[in-house]
Write a protein that holds these residues in place. Structure first.
Motif, PDB file in Angstrom:
ATOM      1  N   ASP A   1      -4.380   2.344  -1.917  1.00 40.85           N
ATOM      2  CA  ASP A   1      -3.962   2.151  -3.299  1.00 40.85           C
ATOM      3  C   ASP A   1      -2.605   1.463  -3.317  1.00 40.85           C
ATOM      4  O   ASP A   1      -1.744   1.732  -2.479  1.00 40.85           O
TER       5      ASP A   1
ATOM      6  N   ASP B   1      -3.429   4.904   3.003  1.00 40.06           N
ATOM      7  CA  ASP B   1      -3.719   4.902   1.567  1.00 40.06           C
ATOM      8  C   ASP B   1      -3.666   3.470   1.065  1.00 40.06           C
ATOM      9  O   ASP B   1      -2.601   2.865   0.989  1.00 40.06           O
TER      10      ASP B   1
ATOM     11  N   SER C   1       0.850  -1.186   0.000  1.00 40.53           N
ATOM     12  CA  SER C   1       0.000   0.000   0.000  1.00 40.53           C
ATOM     13  C   SER C   1       0.887   1.238   0.000  1.00 40.53           C
ATOM     14  O   SER C   1       1.995   1.231   0.541  1.00 40.53           O
ATOM     15  N   ARG C   2       0.385   2.316  -0.561  1.00 42.04           N
ATOM     16  CA  ARG C   2       1.222   3.510  -0.691  1.00 42.04           C
ATOM     17  C   ARG C   2       1.513   4.164   0.656  1.00 42.04           C
ATOM     18  O   ARG C   2       2.537   4.816   0.826  1.00 42.04           O
ATOM     19  N   HIS C   3       0.596   4.003   1.595  1.00 42.49           N
ATOM     20  CA  HIS C   3       0.766   4.631   2.902  1.00 42.49           C
ATOM     21  C   HIS C   3      -0.096   3.861   3.881  1.00 42.49           C
ATOM     22  O   HIS C   3      -0.964   3.072   3.496  1.00 42.49           O
TER      23      HIS C   3
END
Length: 374
Positions: free
Chosen positions: A307, A305, A300-302
């Motif tokens: 995404d 987050d 995950s991007r964060h």
């Protein structure tokens, strides 16, 4: 008494001069007719709205790279061979003139991403194609309809199915009946009669093998064991000089870190980058990209987050050397080029990791207004 003829008038008995126009009696005059442009304008506007408008409001077709991609060398270029499926046309023109479901094979320049050719293999909804091998002239693709041999220069089909010399009607319409023998650079197959045959690279002719070779390959070719599932992410993978693992952060903090284990059992954290909901993209026991001392991590991007992204991590420094967003959770099996670069298909793109750690994503299956690959 003689009548004086006025100047400029011909006497009754004198023939006209050649330059005076003469028309036969009763011949009608030609009338030029033209279709008014205003009559055609509504048709043009309707066609533009019908085809162009439907194209603009329609979504892009669903494109997904299939599990077994390949590499080749053609005309001095490193080439990626990417089987993919495309579902759904865009706009009324494609709906009328293109197949609703397609399975295609695209060849792209591995260095630049330039599309070299793109050939349709099938028009079925559920249909698989797996790149087996490639020589200097031909590429070999095992499909649900049998073996397809394609010319690397332009993607044209050299032979397929029963059209392969030496197989004919005895060919088997299944992917599991075809394997690649890298030691001898040939494609192995079993016919419907049980005979084992070999097709040397850059040939489209199958010939029987000796009894010893037949006994060696008969078991593998008769088993329906062609991998139908895509590789999934793992938390442990083998790398050069040991293995690498994703482990929870010390102290219970959210996220995971990379840890490298040497052959002697020593554990060393690889950098201080934190990944969330992460997994290693691997093929069997070897992490994709291990030849270039990098691993690819899906995460995950964060922490907040969800995404997803695909990142390349240097095993020497722990630094993230490249990262690309992804919108798909399935991947192809990684394919490694001779120079150590690794390619992996994900959704409608192929990600390429070069030995220096650069990671780029290139689209696959793009098409123009008419549905032609672009």
């Amino acid at each position: 008494m003689m009548t004086k003829i006025p100047d400029g008038m011909y006497p009754p008995y004198q023939t006209p001069t050649p330059y005076l126009p003469v028309e036969p009696y009763g011949s009608p005059r030609r009338v030029r007719r033209s279709v008014p442009l205003l009559f055609l304008l509504p048709l043009v506007l309707f066609a533009g709205l019908f085809f162009g408008g439907s194209y603009l409001v329609s979504p892009e077709p669903d494109v997904e790279v299939q599990a077994d991609i390949g590499v080749a060398s053609a005309n001095g270029r490193d080439v990626l061979l990417l089987p993919y499926e495309r579902h759904g046309p865009r706009g009324m023109f494609q709906l009328m003139f293109q197949d609703m479901f397609q399975v295609r094979l695209a060849a792209t320049d591995a260095a630049t991403g330039e599309l070299l050719w793109d050939t349709q293999l099938a028009d079925d909804l559920v249909w698989q194609a797996s790149v087996l091998a490639a020589g200097e002239r031909y590429a070999y693709v095992a499909t649900d309809a049998g073996l397809v041999v394609l010319d690397l220069a332009d993607g044209s089909k050299v032979a397929e199915g029963k059209g392969i010399e030496g197989l004919g009607d005895a060919f088997v319409a299944a992917r599991w009946s075809y394997r690649y023998d890298p030691d001898n650079r040939r494609v192995m197959t079993m016919s419907g009669t049980g005979a084992v045959l070999a097709i040397p690279l850059d040939s489209a002719t199958a010939t029987p093998v000796d009894p010893q070779t037949s006994a060696t390959w008969a078991g593998a070719l008769s088993e329906r064991t062609f991998p139908d599932t895509r590789p999934s992410t793992v938390t442990k993978a083998g790398v050069r000089d040991g293995r690498v693992e994703l482990r929870p952060r010390p102290g219970g903090a959210p996220g995971q870190v990379l840890v490298r284990i040497t052959p002697g059992g020593e554990e060393v954290q690889v950098g201080d980058v934190t990944f969330h909901e992460a997994g290693l993209l691997a093929d069997g026991t070897a992490a994709a990209g291990f030849a270039s001392d990098h691993v690819m991590v899906v995460h995950s991007r964060h922490v907040n987050d969800k995404d997803r992204a695909l990142s390349a991590v240097s095993l020497a420094t722990g630094a993230v050397t490249g990262s690309v967003p992804i919108d798909h959770s399935s991947f192809s099996r990684p394919a490694t080029r001779a120079n150590g670069a690794t390619a992996v298909g994900t959704g409608s793109a192929v990600a390429v990791l070069t030995p220096d750690g650069r990671l780029t994503a290139r689209p696959v299956g793009a098409s123009d207004f008419f549905g032609n690959p672009s």
